[in-house]
Enzyme design. Sequence first.
Site, short mmCIF file in Angstrom:
data_model
loop_
_atom_site.label_atom_id
_atom_site.label_comp_id
_atom_site.label_asym_id
_atom_site.label_seq_id
_atom_site.Cartn_x
_atom_site.Cartn_y
_atom_site.Cartn_z
N LYS A 1 0.83 -1.20 0.00
CA LYS A 1 0.00 0.00 0.00
C LYS A 1 0.88 1.26 0.00
O LYS A 1 0.70 2.15 -0.80
CB LYS A 1 -0.92 -0.03 1.22
N GLU B 1 10.50 -4.76 4.46
CA GLU B 1 10.53 -6.18 4.06
C GLU B 1 10.22 -6.31 2.57
O GLU B 1 10.93 -7.00 1.83
CB GLU B 1 9.47 -6.97 4.85
N GLY C 1 -4.85 -1.92 5.02
CA GLY C 1 -4.06 -3.07 4.56
C GLY C 1 -4.76 -4.39 4.82
O GLY C 1 -4.85 -5.26 3.95
N ARG C 2 -5.26 -4.56 6.04
CA ARG C 2 -5.88 -5.85 6.41
C ARG C 2 -7.27 -6.01 5.83
O ARG C 2 -7.91 -7.04 6.03
CB ARG C 2 -5.88 -6.01 7.93
N GLU D 1 -4.84 -6.61 14.78
CA GLU D 1 -4.32 -5.29 14.40
C GLU D 1 -5.46 -4.27 14.48
O GLU D 1 -5.23 -3.09 14.73
CB GLU D 1 -3.72 -5.34 12.98
N HIS E 1 -6.01 -33.43 17.21
CA HIS E 1 -4.93 -34.29 17.68
C HIS E 1 -3.77 -33.47 18.22
O HIS E 1 -2.65 -33.97 18.36
CB HIS E 1 -4.46 -35.20 16.54
N LYS F 1 9.18 -0.93 13.89
CA LYS F 1 9.75 -0.72 12.55
C LYS F 1 10.87 0.31 12.62
O LYS F 1 11.96 0.12 12.06
CB LYS F 1 8.69 -0.17 11.60
O1 F6P Z 1 2.32 -4.01 9.91
C1 F6P Z 1 1.72 -2.81 9.64
C2 F6P Z 1 1.23 -2.70 8.24
O2 F6P Z 1 1.06 -1.36 7.99
C3 F6P Z 1 -0.05 -3.47 7.98
O3 F6P Z 1 -1.18 -2.83 8.44
C4 F6P Z 1 0.00 -3.62 6.52
O4 F6P Z 1 -0.92 -4.56 6.05
C5 F6P Z 1 1.44 -4.02 6.34
O5 F6P Z 1 2.14 -3.23 7.28
C6 F6P Z 1 2.02 -3.85 4.96
O6 F6P Z 1 2.00 -2.52 4.56
P1 F6P Z 1 2.21 -2.12 3.04
O7 F6P Z 1 1.10 -2.72 2.25
O8 F6P Z 1 2.17 -0.62 3.03
O9 F6P Z 1 3.54 -2.64 2.60
#
Ligand code: F6P
Length: 548
Positions: free
Chosen positions: A208, A214, A269-270, A355, A386, A511
């Site tokens: 987003k 990452e 995002g979620r 979240e 199990h 972060k």
């Molecule tokens: O972990 C926080 C967060 O902002 C989430 O809400 C989101 O889904 C994720 O990081 C990834 O963010 P982006 O889509 O901006 O890379």
Amino acid sequence: MDITATPEWTALTAHHAAVGERHLRSLFADEPGRAEAMTAEGADLVLDYSKHRITAETLPLLVALAEAAGLGEKITDMFSGRHINTSEDRAVLHTALRLPENDAAAALVVDGQDVVADVHEVLARMGEFTDRVRSGAWTGATGERIRTVVNIGIGGSDLGPVMAYEALKDYSDRGIECRFVSNIDPTDLSEAVRDLDPATTLFIVSSKTFTTLETLTNARNARSWLVEGLGDEGAVAKHFVAVSTNAEKVTEFGIDRATMFGFWDWVGGRYSVDSAIGLSLMIAVGKEGFGEFLAGMHAIDEHFRTTPFARNLPVISGLLNVWYANFFGVETHAVLPYSQYLHRLPAYLQQLTMESNGKSVRGDGTPVTTVTGEIFWGEPGTNGQHAFYQLLHQGTRLVPADFIGFAEPNHDLPGEGGADCQDLFMSNLFAQTAALAFGKTAEEIAAEGTPADVVPHKVMPGNRPTSTILARKLTPSVLGQLIAFYEHQTFVEGVIWGIDSFDQWGVELGKVMAKQFGPALYEKDADLSALDPSTAALIRRYRAWRGR
Ligand code: F6P
């Protein structure tokens, strides 16, 4: 408002004191029509909530609480695009992502934006791209068709797509495999590409913000792997597309705007699997399958928006979660899908619910006055049976659980006797919910000839609450319905607690600190004196083991 100071809360506290310890055995014995009365339907979903520790009075009291919290107005506010994400001053409009096109009743203009037109413009571009990839018209730099799609994203830019891809595998084009890389652990990307041919691989960089460490690190490394493999920097344009709200950063990364699929800041995002973030899913199941998925979500949106609270699936479910979290002091909530295809659903729901509702202040910044959030966890049945069901049946903790099951399997195999495999599978779901609710008494166990000293070990206390969510078959539409059901359930809880379910400031500090700590791990003679003694010692050991 302080929800705990309302007369509705006080009434529920008194009601809990009166009925909270009643056993499901006696509740069912006293109410012959309980199972029918406590079953609700919405779109293709059936929710049986009769195996909860409630009486006929509980739901009306919970509904009164929801009314006191202004749930009706909050639902209207969300669907109409008011800025209910107050800490970020944003509308919350994931429901707009599944509004039908060319439907006057569904028209929505928010902050001057024709939301439905914009959503469908992106869907059309995604559909066109999807058709080209699936038909082989879109080729890689060497002219070969795409055989593997690798989605690079994390959190909401990963969990929704991977969960839905796994769930709908039976509807996917098996000639194109989707893989998902999320972790900055170098293992993740390395394992994902180790047996791939760059000439037939397409990367979707999903973020987003397009600033997530990452995702950008993985995307850069994927680009190096591709360029090295094909020996051509120019190949990137045919093997990388992006999904983001940040066109500038996408261009900076080197992906053309023509192969960028956008969405908007009003999609959390979620809550984004149904936006362009679902591009990998669309490629897997086709634009028609994706359309059915969106239509399923919309069906539950309409159910949620228009159905009276006492028959409204996400409202009932959200209120029951509040009942347990706030009046029984329950800490966790298990999600137990009886579908191997739904094996990533618990992980997806962890982000969605935790979240969203893991907050300690209310919308106005004042501290909450009661417990918020629930710890979601789970595994598909029967595997969980199990592993951890022992604690659910005989442990000292109360763990409400959602059992999700389907009548028609996507595959069937012969079972035992006259049963097919699906019958054996689902008989486990029905047996577990009955055993959890009604248990087995010492008298019943003794009557079976069990030695007296073993009887206490075999007693099944029962009175363990469960919801059973059934649908005829796991289809794209039904998956969409399940997701929307959980999205709205989460919203209902957040409204009762008075929190902003749509921000996530709690993940920011970690972060920032990870970025700050980086140099301490690799820079020569790094100064660790500003760090706390525990962290400094751990980093010293890490450096030593890495020969630094
Ligand atoms: O972990 C926080 C967060 O902002 C989430 O809400 C989101 O889904 C994720 O990081 C990834 O963010 P982006 O889509 O901006 O890379």
